[in-house]
Design a protein around this motif. Structure first.
Motif, PDB file in Angstrom:
ATOM      1  N   ILE A  84       0.847  -1.204   0.000  1.00  0.00           N
ATOM      2  CA  ILE A  84       0.000   0.000   0.000  1.00  0.00           C
ATOM      3  C   ILE A  84       0.874   1.243   0.000  1.00  0.00           C
ATOM      4  O   ILE A  84       0.639   2.191  -0.759  1.00  0.00           O
ATOM      5  CB  ILE A  84      -0.975  -0.012   1.198  1.00  0.00           C
ATOM      6  CG1 ILE A  84      -2.057  -1.076   0.996  1.00  0.00           C
ATOM      7  CG2 ILE A  84      -1.596   1.365   1.411  1.00  0.00           C
ATOM      8  CD1 ILE A  84      -2.921  -1.350   2.214  1.00  0.00           C
ATOM      9  N   LEU A  85       1.903   1.258   0.834  1.00  0.00           N
ATOM     10  CA  LEU A  85       2.812   2.406   0.870  1.00  0.00           C
ATOM     11  C   LEU A  85       3.531   2.592  -0.463  1.00  0.00           C
ATOM     12  O   LEU A  85       3.715   3.724  -0.923  1.00  0.00           O
ATOM     13  CB  LEU A  85       3.829   2.262   1.999  1.00  0.00           C
ATOM     14  CG  LEU A  85       3.280   2.443   3.408  1.00  0.00           C
ATOM     15  CD1 LEU A  85       4.365   2.137   4.435  1.00  0.00           C
ATOM     16  CD2 LEU A  85       2.750   3.853   3.608  1.00  0.00           C
ATOM     17  N   ALA A  86       3.926   1.478  -1.082  1.00  0.00           N
ATOM     18  CA  ALA A  86       4.594   1.565  -2.382  1.00  0.00           C
ATOM     19  C   ALA A  86       3.661   2.197  -3.411  1.00  0.00           C
ATOM     20  O   ALA A  86       4.090   3.031  -4.222  1.00  0.00           O
ATOM     21  CB  ALA A  86       5.036   0.182  -2.840  1.00  0.00           C
TER      22      ALA A  86
ATOM     23  N   ALA B 221       3.361   5.902  -2.830  1.00  0.00           N
ATOM     24  CA  ALA B 221       4.578   6.654  -3.162  1.00  0.00           C
ATOM     25  C   ALA B 221       4.447   7.345  -4.517  1.00  0.00           C
ATOM     26  O   ALA B 221       5.094   8.358  -4.763  1.00  0.00           O
ATOM     27  CB  ALA B 221       5.782   5.724  -3.150  1.00  0.00           C
ATOM     28  N   SER B 222       3.572   6.816  -5.386  1.00  0.00           N
ATOM     29  CA  SER B 222       3.385   7.447  -6.694  1.00  0.00           C
ATOM     30  C   SER B 222       2.262   8.475  -6.691  1.00  0.00           C
ATOM     31  O   SER B 222       1.982   9.086  -7.713  1.00  0.00           O
ATOM     32  CB  SER B 222       3.118   6.382  -7.763  1.00  0.00           C
ATOM     33  OG  SER B 222       1.934   5.685  -7.477  1.00  0.00           O
ATOM     34  N   GLY B 223       1.620   8.672  -5.550  1.00  0.00           N
ATOM     35  CA  GLY B 223       0.601   9.712  -5.466  1.00  0.00           C
ATOM     36  C   GLY B 223      -0.617   9.292  -4.663  1.00  0.00           C
ATOM     37  O   GLY B 223      -0.803   8.125  -4.329  1.00  0.00           O
TER      38      GLY B 223
ATOM     39  N   CYS C 194      -5.988   9.014   0.263  1.00  0.00           N
ATOM     40  CA  CYS C 194      -4.899   8.722   1.191  1.00  0.00           C
ATOM     41  C   CYS C 194      -3.608   9.201   0.550  1.00  0.00           C
ATOM     42  O   CYS C 194      -3.443   9.127  -0.663  1.00  0.00           O
ATOM     43  CB  CYS C 194      -4.783   7.216   1.426  1.00  0.00           C
ATOM     44  SG  CYS C 194      -6.271   6.448   2.063  1.00  0.00           S
ATOM     45  N   ARG C 195      -2.698   9.642   1.388  1.00  0.00           N
ATOM     46  CA  ARG C 195      -1.367   9.986   0.886  1.00  0.00           C
ATOM     47  C   ARG C 195      -0.331   9.535   1.895  1.00  0.00           C
ATOM     48  O   ARG C 195      -0.611   9.410   3.087  1.00  0.00           O
ATOM     49  CB  ARG C 195      -1.243  11.474   0.576  1.00  0.00           C
ATOM     50  CG  ARG C 195      -1.257  12.386   1.769  1.00  0.00           C
ATOM     51  CD  ARG C 195      -1.025  13.851   1.349  1.00  0.00           C
ATOM     52  NE  ARG C 195      -1.312  14.731   2.455  1.00  0.00           N
ATOM     53  CZ  ARG C 195      -0.464  14.991   3.442  1.00  0.00           C
ATOM     54  NH1 ARG C 195       0.726  14.439   3.461  1.00  0.00           N
ATOM     55  NH2 ARG C 195      -0.816  15.807   4.418  1.00  0.00           N
ATOM     56  N   ILE C 196       0.848   9.299   1.392  1.00  0.00           N
ATOM     57  CA  ILE C 196       1.939   8.826   2.235  1.00  0.00           C
ATOM     58  C   ILE C 196       2.492  10.000   3.051  1.00  0.00           C
ATOM     59  O   ILE C 196       2.470  11.141   2.602  1.00  0.00           O
ATOM     60  CB  ILE C 196       3.035   8.160   1.367  1.00  0.00           C
ATOM     61  CG1 ILE C 196       3.952   7.306   2.223  1.00  0.00           C
ATOM     62  CG2 ILE C 196       3.814   9.188   0.571  1.00  0.00           C
ATOM     63  CD1 ILE C 196       4.823   6.359   1.408  1.00  0.00           C
TER      64      ILE C 196
END
Length: 114
Positions: A15-17, A20-22, A64-66
């Motif tokens: 999910i984090l990966a 990472a792209s937006g 959601c965003r990282i």
């Protein structure tokens, strides 16, 4: 420790990966996984409690965003130990090479004495 606990699960790392792209919605995050939206939401809550993501409400959309801060802290912590262990492994490698060189010298001496 909540950061490492959250990162321990491969689904949360995936999910984090993706984040990472937006920014993306829960539905978009759930697409590659064979699990229900409530199951994905549980993973998101763990990531949110660890401070690794931020969720906001935009009408019906909950993007959601990282959040990089906790990841930076985890990186610095692991980097310290990586340097420590690399140093220890380098010293062990040097020691083993010294032992091998001594063994070769010893073997040559024994062959000459025969």
């Amino acid at each position: 420790s909540t950061t490492f606990s959250a990162l321990a699960d491969p689904t949360r790392r995936a999910i984090l990966a993706r984040l990472a792209s937006g920014e993306c919605s829960v539905t978009e995050l759930a697409e590659p996984f064979q699990m229900s939206l409530p199951a994905v939401s549980k993973h998101l809550r763990v990531l949110e409690r660890a401070g690794l993501i931020v969720r906001r409400r935009d009408a019906q959309w909950r993007p959601c965003r990282i959040e990089a801060g906790p990841l930076k802290e985890a990186f610095h912590w692991t980097e310290h130990y990586r340097e420590l262990w690399e140093g220890r492994l380098d010293r062990m490698d040097h020691y083993l090479k010294e032992l091998q060189a001594k063994e070769k010298r010893h073997d040559r001496k024994q062959q000459r004495s025969k």
